[in-house]
Design a protein around this motif. Structure first.
Motif, PDB file in Angstrom:
ATOM      1  N   PRO A   1      28.244 -94.101 -10.657  1.00 24.28           N
ATOM      2  CA  PRO A   1      27.234 -95.148 -10.465  1.00 24.28           C
ATOM      3  C   PRO A   1      25.923 -94.639  -9.869  1.00 24.28           C
ATOM      4  CG  PRO A   1      29.373 -95.973  -9.807  1.00 24.28           C
ATOM      5  CD  PRO A   1      29.562 -94.509 -10.117  1.00 24.28           C
ATOM      6  N   GLU A   2      26.011 -93.679  -8.952  1.00 23.66           N
ATOM      7  CA  GLU A   2      24.788 -93.172  -8.320  1.00 23.66           C
ATOM      8  C   GLU A   2      23.993 -92.254  -9.236  1.00 23.66           C
ATOM      9  OE1 GLU A   2      28.191 -90.438  -6.981  1.00 23.66           O
ATOM     10  OE2 GLU A   2      27.852 -92.582  -7.351  1.00 23.66           O
ATOM     11  N   GLU A   3      24.505 -91.960 -10.442  1.00 23.84           N
ATOM     12  CA  GLU A   3      23.795 -91.110 -11.385  1.00 23.84           C
ATOM     13  C   GLU A   3      23.326 -91.865 -12.627  1.00 23.84           C
ATOM     14  OE1 GLU A   3      26.110 -87.676 -12.342  1.00 23.84           O
ATOM     15  OE2 GLU A   3      26.053 -86.882 -10.294  1.00 23.84           O
ATOM     16  N   ARG A   4      23.572 -93.172 -12.685  1.00 22.24           N
ATOM     17  CA  ARG A   4      23.247 -93.946 -13.886  1.00 22.24           C
ATOM     18  C   ARG A   4      21.805 -94.411 -13.884  1.00 22.24           C
ATOM     19  NH1 ARG A   4      28.794 -97.582 -14.349  1.00 22.24           N
ATOM     20  NH2 ARG A   4      30.204 -95.783 -14.497  1.00 22.24           N
ATOM     21  N   ASP A   5      20.931 -93.444 -13.911  1.00 24.52           N
ATOM     22  CA  ASP A   5      19.488 -93.709 -13.981  1.00 24.52           C
ATOM     23  C   ASP A   5      18.816 -92.444 -14.469  1.00 24.52           C
ATOM     24  OD1 ASP A   5      17.196 -95.628 -13.141  1.00 24.52           O
ATOM     25  OD2 ASP A   5      16.622 -93.696 -12.275  1.00 24.52           O
ATOM     26  N   ASN A   6      17.620 -92.592 -15.060  1.00 28.54           N
ATOM     27  CA  ASN A   6      16.863 -91.424 -15.507  1.00 28.54           C
ATOM     28  C   ASN A   6      16.686 -90.409 -14.382  1.00 28.54           C
ATOM     29  OD1 ASN A   6      15.712 -94.143 -16.520  1.00 28.54           O
ATOM     30  ND2 ASN A   6      15.295 -92.756 -18.235  1.00 28.54           N
ATOM     31  N   HIS A   7      16.534 -90.905 -13.163  1.00 27.58           N
ATOM     32  CA  HIS A   7      16.292 -90.030 -12.015  1.00 27.58           C
ATOM     33  C   HIS A   7      17.484 -89.970 -11.075  1.00 27.58           C
ATOM     34  CE1 HIS A   7      12.172 -88.843 -12.790  1.00 27.58           C
ATOM     35  NE2 HIS A   7      11.893 -90.078 -13.123  1.00 27.58           N
ATOM     36  N   GLY A   8      18.680 -90.227 -11.584  1.00 24.41           N
ATOM     37  CA  GLY A   8      19.879 -90.066 -10.778  1.00 24.41           C
ATOM     38  C   GLY A   8      20.387 -88.634 -10.816  1.00 24.41           C
ATOM     39  N   GLY A   9      21.347 -88.330  -9.966  1.00 21.50           N
ATOM     40  CA  GLY A   9      21.996 -87.025  -9.990  1.00 21.50           C
ATOM     41  C   GLY A   9      21.026 -85.866  -9.943  1.00 21.50           C
ATOM     42  N   PRO A  10      21.232 -84.845 -10.781  1.00 20.42           N
ATOM     43  CA  PRO A  10      20.376 -83.651 -10.723  1.00 20.42           C
ATOM     44  C   PRO A  10      18.929 -83.919 -11.127  1.00 20.42           C
ATOM     45  CG  PRO A  10      21.835 -83.557 -12.626  1.00 20.42           C
ATOM     46  CD  PRO A  10      22.305 -84.721 -11.795  1.00 20.42           C
TER      47      PRO A  10
END
Length: 290
Positions: free
Chosen positions: A69-78
């Motif tokens: 869930p914390e990576e479900r965005d263009n600018h999430g995760g790496p």
């Protein structure tokens, strides 16, 4: 001139959310940006940095449900490091930051909206738009303001080219200088084959930064051996928002505190403590639909 000199010496913050020093614009870059409305910052990321970002972007586009869930965005995760890369911070500090709302822990500009573009050979997006922003009123973020030694570029687009863009491939095109044009763009001069269009070539990991007050367009991607994979992110002044939406709360919560200030609410100052918008918390966050 004293006020201009004072502003130049501030240019807060001096480091980004990862503690990396911001890279100030050179005099040449400032002159070129004001003259043309855009600049290219080549090769900001190396292949080791790009690999996880490319993988994240492709999963976000085509396998989003497999991301945490914390990576479900263009600018999430790496991909979050693209938001405030040191060279990007240096440019935004100079051309859009409202310095009275900036500190060493808080950016003087904010995230507006973004999208990821994955284009294969033959995909065409020729649609010229923008220009004449010097004459737009406040309230229209597509504006360009200036006086000697200082500019405000209004809504600013940062295009991250995650793959190489070679000459003739089909990168974004610009009518350089049109952000200050006083005349309506003649159709006879703005067709695809007009000699007024300028574009760029760049290695992977480059950023192209332009004011949305400039006339610009996509065009046909021609390289059959290499796709175009780009992230188009807009930034705005702290008390303005043009595009709809914001990353999900889980994504923002996973960011370092300073990076979260890019997503604070859209306001400047009012009768509460603190009196001005120099902080981010759960209540002071831009929401979907703002």
């Amino acid at each position: 001139m004293a006020a201009t000199a004072t502003r130049r010496t501030r240019l807060l913050p001096a480091v980004n959310a990862d503690g990396l020093p911001a890279v100030p614009m050179s005099d040449e870059q400032k002159y070129q940006f004001d003259l043309k409305g855009w600049i290219t910052l080549p090769g900001l990321l190396d292949e080791q940095q790009l690999q996880p970002i490319r993988a994240h972007q492709m999963r976000f586009l085509y396998e989003r449900e497999t991301l945490a869930p914390e990576e479900r965005d263009n600018h999430g995760g790496p991909s979050q490091v693209l938001l405030d890369a040191p060279a990007v911070v240096g440019v935004l500090n100079e051309i859009i930051s409202h310095q009275p709302l900036a500190t060493e822990e808080c950016y003087g500009f904010r995230f507006d909206h973004t999208y990821t573009s994955h284009r294969q050979a033959g995909h065409d997006n020729f649609r010229p738009h923008g220009g004449g922003g010097l004459f737009n009123f406040s309230g229209n973020s597509h504006l360009y303001q200036m006086h000697p030694g200082r500019i405000h570029a209004g809504l600013v687009r940062v295009v991250w080219e995650l793959n190489e863009v070679a000459e003739g491939d089909g990168g974004t095109m610009f009518l350089s200088g049109s952000h200050k044009s006083a005349f309506r763009r003649p159709e006879s001069l703005s067709g695809r084959d007009s000699t007024l269009w300028e574009t760029y070539s760049c290695p992977p990991g480059s950023a192209v930064i332009f004011t949305e007050a400039l006339c610009h367009t996509g065009t046909r991607w021609t390289n059959a051996e290499r796709d175009r994979l780009s992230l188009f992110t807009c930034y705005n002044t702290v008390n303005a928002k043009w595009g709809k939406g914001c990353p999900p709360p889980e994504v923002i919560a996973a960011l370092p505190p300073m990076r979260r200030t890019l997503f604070r609410g859209v306001w400047h100052g009012m009768r509460e403590v603190p009196h001005v918008n120099r902080y981010h918390d759960e209540a002071n966050t831009s929401r979907f639909g703002e």
